[in-house]
Design a protein around this motif. Structure first.
Motif, PDB file in Angstrom:
ATOM      1  N   ARG A 171       0.802  -1.314  -0.029  1.00  0.00           N
ATOM      2  CA  ARG A 171      -0.008   0.083   0.001  1.00  0.00           C
ATOM      3  C   ARG A 171       0.844   1.180  -0.059  1.00  0.00           C
ATOM      4  NH1 ARG A 171      -3.456  -3.360   2.955  1.00  0.00           N
ATOM      5  NH2 ARG A 171      -2.574  -2.971   5.138  1.00  0.00           N
ATOM      6  N   ARG A 172       1.986   1.211   0.777  1.00  0.00           N
ATOM      7  CA  ARG A 172       2.908   2.367   0.658  1.00  0.00           C
ATOM      8  C   ARG A 172       3.364   2.620  -0.854  1.00  0.00           C
ATOM      9  NH1 ARG A 172       8.630   2.891   3.856  1.00  0.00           N
ATOM     10  NH2 ARG A 172       9.424   4.910   2.905  1.00  0.00           N
ATOM     11  N   LEU A 173       3.734   1.554  -1.454  1.00  0.00           N
ATOM     12  CA  LEU A 173       4.282   1.462  -2.767  1.00  0.00           C
ATOM     13  C   LEU A 173       3.421   2.347  -3.759  1.00  0.00           C
ATOM     14  CD1 LEU A 173       6.091  -1.976  -3.063  1.00  0.00           C
ATOM     15  CD2 LEU A 173       7.247   0.285  -2.876  1.00  0.00           C
ATOM     16  N   MET A 174       2.250   1.894  -3.491  1.00  0.00           N
ATOM     17  CA  MET A 174       1.000   2.423  -4.285  1.00  0.00           C
ATOM     18  C   MET A 174       0.853   3.926  -4.135  1.00  0.00           C
ATOM     19  SD  MET A 174      -1.699   2.103  -6.279  1.00  0.00           S
ATOM     20  CE  MET A 174      -3.379   2.523  -6.753  1.00  0.00           C
ATOM     21  N   GLY A 175       0.917   4.520  -2.870  1.00  0.00           N
ATOM     22  CA  GLY A 175       0.977   5.862  -2.467  1.00  0.00           C
ATOM     23  C   GLY A 175       2.039   6.646  -3.134  1.00  0.00           C
ATOM     24  N   GLU A 176       3.343   5.855  -2.843  1.00  0.00           N
ATOM     25  CA  GLU A 176       4.514   6.682  -3.319  1.00  0.00           C
ATOM     26  C   GLU A 176       4.426   6.783  -4.904  1.00  0.00           C
ATOM     27  OE1 GLU A 176       6.917   8.148  -1.741  1.00  0.00           O
ATOM     28  OE2 GLU A 176       6.789   7.606   0.241  1.00  0.00           O
ATOM     29  N   ALA A 177       4.043   5.843  -5.798  1.00  0.00           N
ATOM     30  CA  ALA A 177       4.186   5.774  -6.958  1.00  0.00           C
ATOM     31  C   ALA A 177       3.219   6.771  -7.535  1.00  0.00           C
ATOM     32  CB  ALA A 177       3.903   4.231  -7.644  1.00  0.00           C
ATOM     33  N   LEU A 178       2.040   6.947  -7.200  1.00  0.00           N
ATOM     34  CA  LEU A 178       1.100   7.835  -7.619  1.00  0.00           C
ATOM     35  C   LEU A 178       1.515   9.192  -7.280  1.00  0.00           C
ATOM     36  CD1 LEU A 178      -2.475   6.108  -6.630  1.00  0.00           C
ATOM     37  CD2 LEU A 178      -1.183   6.201  -8.745  1.00  0.00           C
ATOM     38  N   THR A 179       2.114   9.232  -6.090  1.00  0.00           N
ATOM     39  CA  THR A 179       2.745  10.816  -5.963  1.00  0.00           C
ATOM     40  C   THR A 179       3.739  11.147  -6.877  1.00  0.00           C
ATOM     41  OG1 THR A 179       2.052  10.783  -3.646  1.00  0.00           O
ATOM     42  CG2 THR A 179       3.775  12.018  -4.230  1.00  0.00           C
ATOM     43  N   ALA A 181       4.222   9.967  -9.977  1.00  0.00           N
ATOM     44  CA  ALA A 181       3.684  10.127 -11.196  1.00  0.00           C
ATOM     45  C   ALA A 181       2.861  11.405 -11.423  1.00  0.00           C
ATOM     46  CB  ALA A 181       2.612   9.337 -11.400  1.00  0.00           C
ATOM     47  N   GLN A 182       1.988  12.003 -10.472  1.00  0.00           N
ATOM     48  CA  GLN A 182       1.724  13.321 -10.440  1.00  0.00           C
ATOM     49  C   GLN A 182       2.680  14.438 -10.515  1.00  0.00           C
ATOM     50  OE1 GLN A 182      -0.904  13.014  -7.032  1.00  0.00           O
ATOM     51  NE2 GLN A 182      -2.518  11.956  -7.855  1.00  0.00           N
ATOM     52  N   ARG A 183       3.691  14.138  -9.760  1.00  0.00           N
ATOM     53  CA  ARG A 183       4.923  15.203  -9.570  1.00  0.00           C
ATOM     54  C   ARG A 183       5.553  15.267 -11.027  1.00  0.00           C
ATOM     55  NH1 ARG A 183      10.574  14.752  -6.155  1.00  0.00           N
ATOM     56  NH2 ARG A 183      11.598  16.687  -6.956  1.00  0.00           N
ATOM     57  N   VAL A 184       5.846  14.279 -11.774  1.00  0.00           N
ATOM     58  CA  VAL A 184       6.391  14.209 -12.880  1.00  0.00           C
ATOM     59  C   VAL A 184       5.751  14.800 -13.894  1.00  0.00           C
ATOM     60  CG1 VAL A 184       6.973  12.779 -14.883  1.00  0.00           C
ATOM     61  CG2 VAL A 184       7.618  12.191 -12.557  1.00  0.00           C
ATOM     62  N   ALA A 185       4.180  14.525 -14.120  1.00  0.00           N
ATOM     63  CA  ALA A 185       3.299  15.201 -14.700  1.00  0.00           C
ATOM     64  C   ALA A 185       3.334  16.804 -14.720  1.00  0.00           C
ATOM     65  CB  ALA A 185       2.001  14.573 -14.885  1.00  0.00           C
ATOM     66  N   LEU A 204      -7.521  13.444 -22.311  1.00  0.00           N
ATOM     67  CA  LEU A 204      -8.216  13.010 -21.172  1.00  0.00           C
ATOM     68  C   LEU A 204      -9.005  14.136 -20.411  1.00  0.00           C
ATOM     69  CD1 LEU A 204      -5.688  10.591 -19.173  1.00  0.00           C
ATOM     70  CD2 LEU A 204      -7.923   9.962 -20.002  1.00  0.00           C
ATOM     71  N   ASP A 205     -10.373  13.964 -20.153  1.00  0.00           N
ATOM     72  CA  ASP A 205     -10.922  14.766 -19.552  1.00  0.00           C
ATOM     73  C   ASP A 205     -11.000  14.320 -17.978  1.00  0.00           C
ATOM     74  OD1 ASP A 205     -13.056  13.105 -19.364  1.00  0.00           O
ATOM     75  OD2 ASP A 205     -14.243  13.852 -20.531  1.00  0.00           O
ATOM     76  N   LEU A 206     -11.602  15.126 -17.037  1.00  0.00           N
ATOM     77  CA  LEU A 206     -11.575  14.754 -15.734  1.00  0.00           C
ATOM     78  C   LEU A 206     -12.098  13.319 -15.448  1.00  0.00           C
ATOM     79  CD1 LEU A 206     -12.196  18.265 -13.814  1.00  0.00           C
ATOM     80  CD2 LEU A 206     -10.290  16.949 -14.061  1.00  0.00           C
ATOM     81  N   ALA A 207     -13.165  13.277 -16.168  1.00  0.00           N
ATOM     82  CA  ALA A 207     -13.837  11.977 -15.861  1.00  0.00           C
ATOM     83  C   ALA A 207     -12.882  10.718 -16.384  1.00  0.00           C
ATOM     84  CB  ALA A 207     -15.156  11.858 -16.420  1.00  0.00           C
ATOM     85  N   ALA A 208     -12.473  11.014 -17.851  1.00  0.00           N
ATOM     86  CA  ALA A 208     -11.556   9.901 -18.014  1.00  0.00           C
ATOM     87  C   ALA A 208     -10.204   9.545 -17.149  1.00  0.00           C
ATOM     88  CB  ALA A 208     -11.156  10.266 -19.681  1.00  0.00           C
ATOM     89  N   LEU A 209      -9.710  10.869 -16.578  1.00  0.00           N
ATOM     90  CA  LEU A 209      -8.582  10.861 -15.788  1.00  0.00           C
ATOM     91  C   LEU A 209      -9.049   9.995 -14.462  1.00  0.00           C
ATOM     92  CD1 LEU A 209      -5.778  11.699 -15.582  1.00  0.00           C
ATOM     93  CD2 LEU A 209      -6.695  13.681 -14.055  1.00  0.00           C
ATOM     94  N   GLY A 210     -10.244  10.163 -14.168  1.00  0.00           N
ATOM     95  CA  GLY A 210     -10.638   9.369 -12.785  1.00  0.00           C
ATOM     96  C   GLY A 210     -10.816   7.923 -13.032  1.00  0.00           C
TER      97      GLY A 210
END
Length: 231
Positions: A171-179, A181-185, A204-210
């Motif tokens: 679960r920690r890996l999941m959180g760190e990986a998403l963080t 990815a968001q930082r890179v983008a 991607l619109d917001l719905a597609a991003l979700g």
């Protein structure tokens, strides 16, 4: 899934070219980092067979870099300049998720790399066909999953308490990986623009991003279950 667009956009739109060079750069440096990490993790291997398996995984990661670099050059970019902006973010991710032992290293190799692979596969849907093929080829390493799943499941069977610790780690890996990815983008305007699309290509619109992040979470949960861990 994104619709296809005219491949000529790949070489006539400067913004698109920069986005592709950025994307290939971050993937290439990610592959180099994965290679380095797996080589280090192999030192913790309890058997020679395990050491060989991880070394084979490391070799596969590194072999992808050449194709990614060639594609960067085809867009007029320099591979090393393309990778440079992402070193801090990726090195930071690995510094924050350094495994404490052999089994945490295996889970990271399977779950952490799987998350990155899923994310780049999603983005590949918004690329020209030739670049998409290069990205998908770099993500294709499913043959290694059998080794990791076997080792982790056997270890949990021998010590059920290990399962709880590794589930928290996943679960920690999941959180760190998403963080990450968001930082890179967020740090690269061209990548953000790529996902937003344009008049001549889908985005991607917001719905597609979700929905995309929902798919990433679902695949993460599936990988955790394959390892015998609670998502």
């Amino acid at each position: 899934m994104a619709e296809s667009f005219d491949a000529s956009v790949a070489f006539t739109d400067p913004e698109y070219r920069q986005a592709v060079v950025d994307l290939l750069g971050v993937i290439a440096y990610g592959e180099i980092s994965a290679f380095e990490r797996l080589v280090e993790d192999a030192k913790l291997a309890p058997t020679l067979e395990d050491k060989f398996a991880l070394a084979t995984m490391a070799s596969a990661e590194f072999s992808h870099v050449h194709g990614l670099n060639d594609r960067i050059r085809s867009f007029g970019g320099d591979p090393f300049e393309a990778m440079a902006p992402f070193r801090e973010a990726i090195d930071g991710f690995h510094a924050h998720t350094a495994p404490a032992d052999w089994y945490e290293g295996l889970v990271k190799a399977y779950v952490g790399d799987g998350l990155a692979s899923d994310f780049y596969r999603e983005i590949a849907a918004y690329l020209d066909p030739d670049t998409r093929d290069v990205v998908l080829s770099a993500m294709d390493d499913t043959q290694h999953s059998v080794f990791v799943v076997d080792r982790v499941r056997k270890a949990i069977g021998a010590d059920p308490r290990l399962g709880g610790r590794l589930a928290l780690w996943g679960r920690r890996l999941m959180g760190e990986a998403l963080t990450q990815a968001q930082r890179v983008a967020a740090d690269r305007d061209a990548l953000t623009a790529l996902l937003a699309g344009g008049v001549d290509r889908p985005g991607l619109d917001l719905a597609a991003l979700g929905r995309m992040f929902a798919r990433l979470t679902e695949r993460h949960s599936k990988r955790m279950a394959e390892l015998g861990l609670d998502p």
